[in-house]
Design an enzyme around this catalytic site. Structure first.
Site, PDB file in Angstrom:
ATOM      1  N   GLY A   1      -2.154  -2.733   9.923  1.00 27.31           N
ATOM      2  CA  GLY A   1      -1.335  -2.698  11.127  1.00 27.31           C
ATOM      3  C   GLY A   1      -0.159  -3.659  11.155  1.00 27.31           C
ATOM      4  O   GLY A   1       0.577  -3.699  12.142  1.00 27.31           O
TER       5      GLY A   1
ATOM      6  N   ARG B   1      -9.476   7.781  -1.557  1.00 29.30           N
ATOM      7  CA  ARG B   1     -10.469   8.224  -0.564  1.00 29.30           C
ATOM      8  C   ARG B   1     -11.362   9.318  -1.129  1.00 29.30           C
ATOM      9  O   ARG B   1     -10.949  10.090  -1.996  1.00 29.30           O
ATOM     10  CB  ARG B   1      -9.742   8.765   0.680  1.00 29.30           C
ATOM     11  CG  ARG B   1      -9.027   7.706   1.502  1.00 29.30           C
ATOM     12  CD  ARG B   1      -8.406   8.360   2.731  1.00 29.30           C
ATOM     13  NE  ARG B   1      -9.423   9.009   3.524  1.00 29.30           N
ATOM     14  CZ  ARG B   1     -10.021   8.454   4.581  1.00 29.30           C
ATOM     15  NH1 ARG B   1      -9.675   7.257   4.990  1.00 29.30           N
ATOM     16  NH2 ARG B   1     -10.957   9.108   5.244  1.00 29.30           N
TER      17      ARG B   1
ATOM     18  N   ARG C   1       3.071  18.784   1.178  1.00 25.83           N
ATOM     19  CA  ARG C   1       3.693  20.017   0.684  1.00 25.83           C
ATOM     20  C   ARG C   1       3.237  20.405  -0.721  1.00 25.83           C
ATOM     21  O   ARG C   1       3.651  21.432  -1.230  1.00 25.83           O
ATOM     22  CB  ARG C   1       5.220  19.810   0.614  1.00 25.83           C
ATOM     23  CG  ARG C   1       5.908  19.744   1.938  1.00 25.83           C
ATOM     24  CD  ARG C   1       6.246  21.166   2.410  1.00 25.83           C
ATOM     25  NE  ARG C   1       7.098  21.123   3.581  1.00 25.83           N
ATOM     26  CZ  ARG C   1       8.418  21.295   3.541  1.00 25.83           C
ATOM     27  NH1 ARG C   1       9.029  21.490   2.397  1.00 25.83           N
ATOM     28  NH2 ARG C   1       9.109  21.263   4.645  1.00 25.83           N
TER      29      ARG C   1
ATOM     30  N   ASP D   1      -0.163   4.434  -0.226  1.00 27.16           N
ATOM     31  CA  ASP D   1      -0.903   5.658   0.119  1.00 27.16           C
ATOM     32  C   ASP D   1      -0.021   6.693   0.811  1.00 27.16           C
ATOM     33  O   ASP D   1      -0.129   7.894   0.552  1.00 27.16           O
ATOM     34  CB  ASP D   1      -2.050   5.343   1.101  1.00 27.16           C
ATOM     35  CG  ASP D   1      -3.169   4.546   0.469  1.00 27.16           C
ATOM     36  OD1 ASP D   1      -3.182   4.384  -0.762  1.00 27.16           O
ATOM     37  OD2 ASP D   1      -4.028   4.066   1.236  1.00 27.16           O
ATOM     38  N   HIS D   2       0.842   6.207   1.723  1.00 27.78           N
ATOM     39  CA  HIS D   2       1.584   7.187   2.528  1.00 27.78           C
ATOM     40  C   HIS D   2       2.790   7.775   1.808  1.00 27.78           C
ATOM     41  O   HIS D   2       3.371   8.749   2.270  1.00 27.78           O
ATOM     42  CB  HIS D   2       1.926   6.605   3.898  1.00 27.78           C
ATOM     43  CG  HIS D   2       0.663   6.360   4.677  1.00 27.78           C
ATOM     44  ND1 HIS D   2      -0.285   7.344   4.853  1.00 27.78           N
ATOM     45  CD2 HIS D   2       0.150   5.249   5.247  1.00 27.78           C
ATOM     46  CE1 HIS D   2      -1.313   6.846   5.520  1.00 27.78           C
ATOM     47  NE2 HIS D   2      -1.074   5.577   5.770  1.00 27.78           N
TER      48      HIS D   2
ATOM     49  N   GLY E   1       1.129  -1.385   4.297  1.00 24.60           N
ATOM     50  CA  GLY E   1       1.582  -0.079   3.835  1.00 24.60           C
ATOM     51  C   GLY E   1       2.440   0.679   4.816  1.00 24.60           C
ATOM     52  O   GLY E   1       3.654   0.850   4.614  1.00 24.60           O
ATOM     53  N   HIS E   2       1.832   1.116   5.912  1.00 24.16           N
ATOM     54  CA  HIS E   2       2.488   2.063   6.811  1.00 24.16           C
ATOM     55  C   HIS E   2       3.860   1.574   7.281  1.00 24.16           C
ATOM     56  O   HIS E   2       4.839   2.325   7.245  1.00 24.16           O
ATOM     57  CB  HIS E   2       1.557   2.341   8.006  1.00 24.16           C
ATOM     58  CG  HIS E   2       2.020   3.438   8.882  1.00 24.16           C
ATOM     59  ND1 HIS E   2       2.616   3.201  10.100  1.00 24.16           N
ATOM     60  CD2 HIS E   2       2.012   4.784   8.726  1.00 24.16           C
ATOM     61  CE1 HIS E   2       2.939   4.358  10.651  1.00 24.16           C
ATOM     62  NE2 HIS E   2       2.571   5.336   9.843  1.00 24.16           N
TER      63      HIS E   2
ATOM     64  N   ASN F   1       0.856  -1.187   0.000  1.00 22.94           N
ATOM     65  CA  ASN F   1       0.000   0.000   0.000  1.00 22.94           C
ATOM     66  C   ASN F   1       0.898   1.245   0.000  1.00 22.94           C
ATOM     67  O   ASN F   1       1.662   1.464   0.941  1.00 22.94           O
ATOM     68  CB  ASN F   1      -0.896  -0.047   1.246  1.00 22.94           C
ATOM     69  CG  ASN F   1      -1.846   1.125   1.314  1.00 22.94           C
ATOM     70  OD1 ASN F   1      -1.436   2.264   1.097  1.00 22.94           O
ATOM     71  ND2 ASN F   1      -3.090   0.881   1.627  1.00 22.94           N
TER      72      ASN F   1
ATOM     73  N   THR G   1      -8.492   3.518   8.031  1.00 22.90           N
ATOM     74  CA  THR G   1      -9.736   2.753   8.029  1.00 22.90           C
ATOM     75  C   THR G   1      -9.977   2.097   9.394  1.00 22.90           C
ATOM     76  O   THR G   1      -9.136   1.345   9.880  1.00 22.90           O
ATOM     77  CB  THR G   1      -9.670   1.655   6.946  1.00 22.90           C
ATOM     78  OG1 THR G   1      -9.082   2.221   5.782  1.00 22.90           O
ATOM     79  CG2 THR G   1     -11.045   1.121   6.625  1.00 22.90           C
TER      80      THR G   1
ATOM     81  N   ARG H   1      -7.233  12.603   0.452  1.00 18.17           N
ATOM     82  CA  ARG H   1      -6.150  13.105   1.317  1.00 18.17           C
ATOM     83  C   ARG H   1      -4.769  12.611   0.895  1.00 18.17           C
ATOM     84  O   ARG H   1      -3.779  13.226   1.215  1.00 18.17           O
ATOM     85  CB  ARG H   1      -6.419  12.789   2.779  1.00 18.17           C
ATOM     86  CG  ARG H   1      -6.272  11.356   3.169  1.00 18.17           C
ATOM     87  CD  ARG H   1      -6.215  11.204   4.674  1.00 18.17           C
ATOM     88  NE  ARG H   1      -7.491  11.450   5.300  1.00 18.17           N
ATOM     89  CZ  ARG H   1      -7.917  10.797   6.397  1.00 18.17           C
ATOM     90  NH1 ARG H   1      -7.152   9.903   6.959  1.00 18.17           N
ATOM     91  NH2 ARG H   1      -9.073  11.047   6.916  1.00 18.17           N
TER      92      ARG H   1
HETATM   93  N1  PXP Z   1      -5.877  -3.008   3.897  1.00 21.36           N
HETATM   94  C1  PXP Z   1      -6.857  -2.058   4.017  1.00 21.36           C
HETATM   95  C2  PXP Z   1      -8.230  -2.422   3.584  1.00 21.36           C
HETATM   96  C3  PXP Z   1      -6.566  -0.773   4.498  1.00 21.36           C
HETATM   97  O1  PXP Z   1      -7.535   0.150   4.619  1.00 21.36           O
HETATM   98  C4  PXP Z   1      -5.218  -0.474   4.829  1.00 21.36           C
HETATM   99  C5  PXP Z   1      -4.875   0.914   5.286  1.00 21.36           C
HETATM  100  O2  PXP Z   1      -5.048   1.806   4.222  1.00 21.36           O
HETATM  101  C6  PXP Z   1      -4.239  -1.472   4.676  1.00 21.36           C
HETATM  102  C7  PXP Z   1      -4.612  -2.732   4.230  1.00 21.36           C
HETATM  103  C8  PXP Z   1      -2.806  -1.230   5.009  1.00 21.36           C
HETATM  104  O3  PXP Z   1      -2.691  -0.990   6.369  1.00 21.36           O
HETATM  105  P1  PXP Z   1      -1.290  -0.522   6.968  1.00 21.36           P
HETATM  106  O4  PXP Z   1      -0.964   0.784   6.319  1.00 21.36           O
HETATM  107  O5  PXP Z   1      -1.579  -0.403   8.427  1.00 21.36           O
HETATM  108  O6  PXP Z   1      -0.299  -1.587   6.633  1.00 21.36           O
END
Ligand code: PXP
Length: 250
Positions: free
Chosen positions: A203, A49, A22, A13-14, A224-225, A11, A105, A53
């Site tokens: 997580g 989203r 920025r 996203d971050h 992801g994170h 993931n 989420t 964001r």
């Molecule tokens: N799966 C889903 C459905 C999520 O919403 C997220 C967070 O965006 C993730 C996986 C990844 O989670 P994390 O960033 O905590 O690894």
């Protein structure tokens, strides 16, 4: 076991969060996705989203065009986002609940409450050959209902297990982790028995994921994170050296 190795969906996203902070042209998401692909992950996961964001519409189009691995588009049931998903045609969509004020989420989809809506969405995505995963609590009734509605997969929400395993819930941590782990195991067993693809996410870090992997029941992890955080550490040395070179040896 019906697969050799679990798939990894990264993931990103971050990576987009850092850019949006920025409004800079970097970090480039396609570049990030290419690195993920080159490193051997099987999938890019992104959440478009409603509040935009992090991931932007153009990211979704660009990534779909330029990556050679699967795209898993996490999304709410909002008609606007559904329309984009139909246009982009990712390999997978993962339907998730979405609240504006949430940090990330929280909780799984209320499959019972939205069953009629979900059945229609699943039918329409399936017609377009887009596979559908539902992001759900590891709850037996919810898994059975997801199967009844025709979902291809369930993605088990592992957030509470992970927080417990990270000792982030104070004194309750160990109890919550053990309880949630049991729920994950039972939900995954039922999902497998019903013929659903069983995915998991939310997580995970390099440590807490191992116990779940050892169950040999999860086909795909979306993470992801922790990966983006780790990248900030293991990539820092090179980033500093590159900037030093830019100012000292331009
Ligand atoms: N799966 C889903 C459905 C999520 O919403 C997220 C967070 O965006 C993730 C996986 C990844 O989670 P994390 O960033 O905590 O690894």
């Amino acid at each position: 076991m019906s697969w050799l190795l679990p798939r990894l969906g990264v993931n990103i996203d971050h990576i987009a969060t850092l850019r949006q902070l920025r409004g800079t042209p970097y970090p480039n998401l396609v570049e990030a996705a290419k690195i993920v692909e080159h490193a051997g992950a099987q999938q890019i996961t992104i959440h478009l989203r409603e509040d935009r964001r992090h991931i932007q519409d153009q990211d979704v189009y660009d990534l779909k065009k330029k990556i050679g691995i699967d795209m898993n588009l996490e999304m709410s049931m909002s008609p606007e986002i559904v329309k984009i998903a139909h246009k982009v045609k990712p390999e997978w969509v993962c339907l998730v609940p979405e609240k504006r004020e949430e940090v990330t989420t929280e909780g799984g989809l209320d499959v019972k409450k939205y069953q009629k809506k979900l059945a229609v969405l699943i039918r329409d995505f399936t017609k377009k050959k887009i596979k559908v995963s539902l992001f759900v609590e590891p709850d037996l009734k919810v898994i059975a209902l997801s199967h009844e509605l025709g979902a291809d997969a369930v993605e088990l929400h592992t957030g509470r297990y992970c927080m417990g395993a990270q000792k982030a819930l104070g004194k309750k941590s160990a109890t919550v982790a053990a309880h949630e782990f049991k729920r994950i195991k039972e939900a995954a067993l039922l999902g497998e028995k019903l013929g659903l693809h069983v995915h998991a996410g939310h997580g995970f870090d390099e440590i807490n994921v191992r116990k779940v992997v050892a169950l040999n029941l999860i086909e795909e992890y979306n993470i992801g994170h922790a990966i983006v955080c780790r990248a900030a550490i293991v990539g820092l040395d090179r980033a500093v050296r590159e900037m030093l070179a830019a100012i000292q040896a331009p």
